[in-house]
Design a protein around this motif. Structure first.
Motif: not given
Length: 118
Positions: A74-80, A82-83
C-alpha cells in the motif's frame, strides 16, 4: 481467498482487453487506443495494488510475514502515485497540433479556385 480469485480474474480479463485494444489501436483506430490506455491505467492504478494488499493480508493470516510487511504494498503504491504526480507536474504539456496546409487537397487552398469565372 475467493476475493483473491476474483481480483486475479479481473486482472486477466482486463489484460486481455488491453492487449486486444492495443492491437486494434495499432491498426489506426484512435478510440481503441484510448480505451486500451484507460484499461491499462485501471489495471496499474486499481487492480494490481488491490491484489498486492490482498496477498499481503493472506500471507499475514497464514503467518508467512509480520504485521510490518502487510502495508508495504500500500505504501509503495501511494509513493508511486505521489512520484508520478510530481513527475507530471514538471513535464511540459505538448501544444495541440494544427493541420498542415500541405495535406489539404488543392481545391481547398487559397488562390486556387477551379470554378471561378474571372
Amino acid at each position: 481467498l475467493p476475493l483473491l480469485l476474483v481480483t486475479c480474474t479481473l486482472i486477466l480479463f482486463s489484460s486481455f482487453l488491453t492487449i486486444a485494444s492495443f492491437c486494434l489501436g495499432y491498426r489506426g483506430s484512435r478510440d481503441w487506443m484510448e480505451y486500451a490506455t484507460t484499461t491499462l491505467l485501471a489495471i496499474l492504478v486499481f487492480l494490481l495494488p488491490m491484489l498486492s494488499v490482498e496477498v499481503a493480508v493472506v500471507s499475514y493470516l497464514k503467518g508467512i510475514c509480520t504485521i510490518n510487511w502487510v502495508f508495504a504494498p500500500w505504501t509503495t503504491w501511494l509513493s508511486g502515485l505521489v512520484l508520478f504526480a510530481v513527475w507530471q507536474s514538471f513535464t511540459p504539456l505538448k501544444p495541440a497540433s494544427l493541420p498542415q496546409l500541405d495535406r489539404l487537397p488543392n481545391r481547398y487552398r487559397r488562390g486556387h479556385d477551379l470554378h471561378s469565372d474571372t
